[in-house]
Design an enzyme around this catalytic site. Sequence first.
Site, PDB file in Angstrom:
ATOM      1  N   PHE A 147       0.873  -1.173   0.000  1.00 31.96           N
ATOM      2  CA  PHE A 147       0.000   0.000   0.000  1.00 31.96           C
ATOM      3  C   PHE A 147       0.912   1.225   0.000  1.00 31.96           C
ATOM      4  O   PHE A 147       1.461   1.608   1.028  1.00 31.96           O
ATOM      5  CB  PHE A 147      -0.888  -0.042   1.245  1.00 31.96           C
ATOM      6  CG  PHE A 147      -1.865   1.092   1.381  1.00 31.96           C
ATOM      7  CD1 PHE A 147      -2.363   1.768   0.283  1.00 31.96           C
ATOM      8  CD2 PHE A 147      -2.308   1.459   2.645  1.00 31.96           C
ATOM      9  CE1 PHE A 147      -3.281   2.800   0.433  1.00 31.96           C
ATOM     10  CE2 PHE A 147      -3.218   2.479   2.814  1.00 31.96           C
ATOM     11  CZ  PHE A 147      -3.712   3.158   1.712  1.00 31.96           C
TER      12      PHE A 147
ATOM     13  N   LEU B  71       2.651  -1.091   4.563  1.00 29.46           N
ATOM     14  CA  LEU B  71       2.448   0.344   4.401  1.00 29.46           C
ATOM     15  C   LEU B  71       3.776   0.981   4.010  1.00 29.46           C
ATOM     16  O   LEU B  71       4.661   1.159   4.839  1.00 29.46           O
ATOM     17  CB  LEU B  71       1.921   0.958   5.702  1.00 29.46           C
ATOM     18  CG  LEU B  71       0.689   0.276   6.313  1.00 29.46           C
ATOM     19  CD1 LEU B  71       0.280   0.983   7.595  1.00 29.46           C
ATOM     20  CD2 LEU B  71      -0.465   0.251   5.328  1.00 29.46           C
ATOM     21  N   ASP B  72       3.914   1.330   2.755  1.00 38.58           N
ATOM     22  CA  ASP B  72       5.182   1.850   2.257  1.00 38.58           C
ATOM     23  C   ASP B  72       5.359   3.315   2.632  1.00 38.58           C
ATOM     24  O   ASP B  72       4.443   4.124   2.487  1.00 38.58           O
ATOM     25  CB  ASP B  72       5.234   1.710   0.734  1.00 38.58           C
ATOM     26  CG  ASP B  72       6.501   2.323   0.158  1.00 38.58           C
ATOM     27  OD1 ASP B  72       7.595   1.796   0.446  1.00 38.58           O
ATOM     28  OD2 ASP B  72       6.399   3.347  -0.544  1.00 38.58           O
ATOM     29  N   ALA B  73       6.568   3.654   3.099  1.00 39.52           N
ATOM     30  CA  ALA B  73       6.944   5.044   3.417  1.00 39.52           C
ATOM     31  C   ALA B  73       5.949   5.707   4.357  1.00 39.52           C
ATOM     32  O   ALA B  73       5.747   6.915   4.324  1.00 39.52           O
ATOM     33  CB  ALA B  73       7.091   5.864   2.125  1.00 39.52           C
ATOM     34  N   VAL B  74       5.359   4.906   5.215  1.00 40.18           N
ATOM     35  CA  VAL B  74       4.267   5.392   6.056  1.00 40.18           C
ATOM     36  C   VAL B  74       4.718   6.476   7.040  1.00 40.18           C
ATOM     37  O   VAL B  74       3.943   7.357   7.409  1.00 40.18           O
ATOM     38  CB  VAL B  74       3.610   4.204   6.806  1.00 40.18           C
ATOM     39  CG1 VAL B  74       4.584   3.554   7.765  1.00 40.18           C
ATOM     40  CG2 VAL B  74       2.354   4.630   7.504  1.00 40.18           C
TER      41      VAL B  74
END
Length: 288
Positions: free
Chosen positions: A129, A228-231
């Site tokens: 995501f 959760l990418d780069a969240v």
Amino acid sequence: MNRKINECLRQVYGDTWTMRHSESLKTRIESSRKIINKKRKPHWDESDVVLITYADQFHSEKEKPLPTFNQFWTQWLSSVFSHVHLLPFYPWSSDDGFSVIDYYQVSPETGDWNDIHDLTASCRLMFDFVCNHMSAKSEWFTFYLQQAPGYENFFIEMDPATDLHAVTRPRALPLLTPFTLQDKTVRYLWTTFSEDQVDLNYSNPDVLLAMIDVLLTYLERGADYVRLDAVGYMWKTPGTSCIHLEKTHQLIKLFRAIADDVAPRYGHHYGDQCPTPGQCFLSGQRAR
């Protein structure tokens, strides 16, 4: 909506979260509850072995990469691995898939949603995501440049004279990128990772609703886990490091609370590009 969801929304948005927003979110959550009925494993254990791959890594003469992978998985890998983490498999424009053009589509050169569905029969799936930013070639960003109603506040505009020296930088590229709107005005937008990856404006509740819709779509499509990418970069406050701010943590708790509501035992995995050891969310456990 349950207490946890309402409390997170109050902590982040206060009075800017209106009854309209609440009704929209409530309707979306109720829709997901009716669709999601897959039983999920409650936690990780020593039997879990994860294969991490891009969707385009397996090739054959007659099939696209995803159906080719499915065949290879069934014959050679399913007895060894329990989970498959598919790195971004959506249409993209740069950064090896992490500049998403369309969150809702499978990149057509790799396959389609039927191929993803076929995988769910024999493994537990993790989707990426990419929630901090999206492609400058996306439809949402095109609508912003065209000044379409409802998109005027989807991305983060910033006066280039603003003192941003305290902002943590994961890459040695400009933090602000100029873009020309349809009326010929120039706006400087926040671009944490590159000029092709434009940061979403989570201070706008409509952006949150749009991204919750993406998250719930992934759960409906069969994701057991979502990375959760780069969240850590989601919330920006000039004058701070703009990484792992309190409202970012509240947004993660909100994602978790919504997922728990519609898909009990669903798993989050927190991924970040962090310059300092110890600053990353690396656990699949609940955000505290």
